[in-house]
Design an enzyme around this catalytic site. Structure first.
Site, PDB file in Angstrom:
ATOM      1  N   ASP A   8       0.863  -1.173   0.000  1.00 35.07           N
ATOM      2  CA  ASP A   8       0.000   0.000   0.000  1.00 35.07           C
ATOM      3  C   ASP A   8       0.902   1.227   0.000  1.00 35.07           C
ATOM      4  O   ASP A   8       2.139   1.099   0.023  1.00 35.07           O
ATOM      5  CB  ASP A   8      -0.931  -0.032   1.218  1.00 35.07           C
ATOM      6  CG  ASP A   8      -2.258   0.685   0.972  1.00 35.07           C
ATOM      7  OD1 ASP A   8      -2.349   1.460  -0.006  1.00 35.07           O
ATOM      8  OD2 ASP A   8      -3.197   0.502   1.764  1.00 35.07           O
ATOM      9  N   GLU A  10       0.065   4.496   1.872  1.00 40.07           N
ATOM     10  CA  GLU A  10      -0.047   5.467   2.966  1.00 40.07           C
ATOM     11  C   GLU A  10       0.975   5.252   4.076  1.00 40.07           C
ATOM     12  O   GLU A  10       1.309   6.179   4.807  1.00 40.07           O
ATOM     13  CB  GLU A  10      -1.467   5.457   3.550  1.00 40.07           C
ATOM     14  CG  GLU A  10      -2.521   6.064   2.639  1.00 40.07           C
ATOM     15  CD  GLU A  10      -3.124   5.070   1.661  1.00 40.07           C
ATOM     16  OE1 GLU A  10      -4.040   5.458   0.918  1.00 40.07           O
ATOM     17  OE2 GLU A  10      -2.674   3.897   1.644  1.00 40.07           O
ATOM     18  N   HIS A  60      -3.011  -0.495  -3.628  1.00 37.41           N
ATOM     19  CA  HIS A  60      -3.513   0.853  -3.346  1.00 37.41           C
ATOM     20  C   HIS A  60      -4.440   1.343  -4.447  1.00 37.41           C
ATOM     21  O   HIS A  60      -4.154   1.164  -5.641  1.00 37.41           O
ATOM     22  CB  HIS A  60      -2.354   1.835  -3.200  1.00 37.41           C
ATOM     23  CG  HIS A  60      -2.797   3.265  -3.072  1.00 37.41           C
ATOM     24  ND1 HIS A  60      -3.481   3.738  -1.971  1.00 37.41           N
ATOM     25  CD2 HIS A  60      -2.698   4.314  -3.932  1.00 37.41           C
ATOM     26  CE1 HIS A  60      -3.765   5.022  -2.148  1.00 37.41           C
ATOM     27  NE2 HIS A  60      -3.301   5.395  -3.329  1.00 37.41           N
ATOM     28  N   HIS A 105      -1.411   1.120   6.651  1.00 42.61           N
ATOM     29  CA  HIS A 105      -1.842   2.249   7.477  1.00 42.61           C
ATOM     30  C   HIS A 105      -2.864   1.792   8.500  1.00 42.61           C
ATOM     31  O   HIS A 105      -3.402   0.673   8.411  1.00 42.61           O
ATOM     32  CB  HIS A 105      -2.471   3.336   6.588  1.00 42.61           C
ATOM     33  CG  HIS A 105      -3.543   2.782   5.700  1.00 42.61           C
ATOM     34  ND1 HIS A 105      -4.839   2.565   6.124  1.00 42.61           N
ATOM     35  CD2 HIS A 105      -3.487   2.351   4.405  1.00 42.61           C
ATOM     36  CE1 HIS A 105      -5.533   2.049   5.145  1.00 42.61           C
ATOM     37  NE2 HIS A 105      -4.745   1.887   4.077  1.00 42.61           N
ATOM     38  N   HIS A 116      -7.672   5.063   7.220  1.00 44.97           N
ATOM     39  CA  HIS A 116      -8.959   4.742   6.591  1.00 44.97           C
ATOM     40  C   HIS A 116      -9.078   3.230   6.495  1.00 44.97           C
ATOM     41  O   HIS A 116      -8.112   2.506   6.780  1.00 44.97           O
ATOM     42  CB  HIS A 116      -9.082   5.365   5.196  1.00 44.97           C
ATOM     43  CG  HIS A 116      -8.144   4.792   4.194  1.00 44.97           C
ATOM     44  ND1 HIS A 116      -6.810   5.146   4.109  1.00 44.97           N
ATOM     45  CD2 HIS A 116      -8.325   3.846   3.224  1.00 44.97           C
ATOM     46  CE1 HIS A 116      -6.225   4.469   3.138  1.00 44.97           C
ATOM     47  NE2 HIS A 116      -7.120   3.655   2.583  1.00 44.97           N
ATOM     48  N   GLU A 135      -7.531  -2.630   7.325  1.00 44.95           N
ATOM     49  CA  GLU A 135      -7.224  -3.450   6.161  1.00 44.95           C
ATOM     50  C   GLU A 135      -6.304  -4.621   6.499  1.00 44.95           C
ATOM     51  O   GLU A 135      -6.478  -5.736   5.994  1.00 44.95           O
ATOM     52  CB  GLU A 135      -6.624  -2.573   5.062  1.00 44.95           C
ATOM     53  CG  GLU A 135      -7.644  -1.609   4.484  1.00 44.95           C
ATOM     54  CD  GLU A 135      -7.026  -0.540   3.596  1.00 44.95           C
ATOM     55  OE1 GLU A 135      -5.875  -0.720   3.149  1.00 44.95           O
ATOM     56  OE2 GLU A 135      -7.698   0.487   3.352  1.00 44.95           O
TER      57      GLU A 135
END
Length: 273
Positions: A8, A10, A60, A105, A116, A135
């Site tokens: 990802d 972030e 992502h 993240h 998020h 996630e």
């Protein structure tokens, strides 16, 4: 040894703002290269530790961020969407022994950088049973259904604190410390890459102690949306139960079924943008 690396953006060192994570601007073009370079560090660490095959899952946004020609040529790359297993697509391949999460993240409504869960426009919180997950937890449990443990993960300090109990045998690499949603103190990209490479070697050497994250039986999934309008949209599905203005529930026989339903909701939310 076959390894799946899910990447990802972030949690990558030096990434703090949505402009770095969204296509169409120069900051994103730089961040996607930083993302690929952290992936390369993980790939290198995997091969250092004796991996014979490495898959890298671009996880992502639209799932096509890392320039393929920048990635280590020894790895195979999973890109593009839709795909049923989303952030851990590739785990279903025969022989995958370990999942590593790079650049991850913290969950929605948390205090981490760019926190998020799956879709910041649509989802405010997701629970499987009585446990709120981000996630890493959701997709770690999906990998667990295939018998594969999460052995390594990198991201900010809030991400690590949220997920250490879920993956007690994993090696965590802190790339930065969150001081706000759009601020923090980061390692340099070079320091981060060195730490990720070393973390991969350590994690794969100890992988025999890792255990898959398994949620047994059907799961009651509770989804809190970002608005009543979003809940109105999702509850067009007859199998969804409306709990209150922004909350709904559904039952999924497996984590994979839950993920596929959440991915459908995420796709549906685009009509309200």
């Amino acid at each position: 040894m076959k390894v799946l690396i899910s990447t990802d953006i972030e949690g990558v060192a030096g990434v703090y703002h949505h402009e770095q994570a969204r296509q169409g601007n120069p900051e994103y073009e730089r961040a996607r290269v930083l993302m690929a370079q952290e992936a390369n560090a993980a790939i290198a660490g995997a091969f250092d530790a004796g991996a014979t095959e490495v898959l890298v899952n671009d996880s992502h946004g639209g799932f096509r961020n890392m320039p393929p020609d920048v990635l280590d040529a020894r790895a195979r790359v999973v890109q593009g969407k839709p795909r049923y297993l989303s952030m851990v697509a590739g785990v279903e391949e025969e022989g995958v022994e370990a999942v590593c999460m790079v650049g991850y993240h913290s969950r929605a409504q948390g205090r981490g950088i760019l926190a998020h869960t799956i879709n910041s426009f649509a989802f405010a919180a997701i629970r499987l049973g009585d446990q709120e997950l981000g996630e890493a937890g959701i997709y770690g449990a999906l990998a667990g259904e295939y018998g594969v443990p999460v052995v390594m993960a990198s991201g900010d300090d809030v991400f690590i604190s949220e997920n250490r109990a879920l993956f007690p045998h994993a090696t965590f690499v802190q790339t930065k410390k969150a001081t706000g949603f759009n601020s923090g103190v980061s390692l340099s990209p070079e320091q981060s890459r060195q730490a990720i490479r070393a973390g991969m070697i350590e994690a794969l050497a100890a992988r025999g102690a890792a255990r898959p994250l398994v949620f047994k039986g059907p799961q009651v999934v509770t989804l809190r949306t970002q608005s009543p309008m979003m809940a109105d949209l999702f509850c067009q599905w007859p199998s969804f139960e409306r709990v209150d203005g922004v909350t709904l529930r559904f039952t999924a026989d497996t984590v994979e079924s839950a993920v596929r339903m959440l991915n459908c909701c995420s796709a549906m939310s685009a009509m309200l943008r």
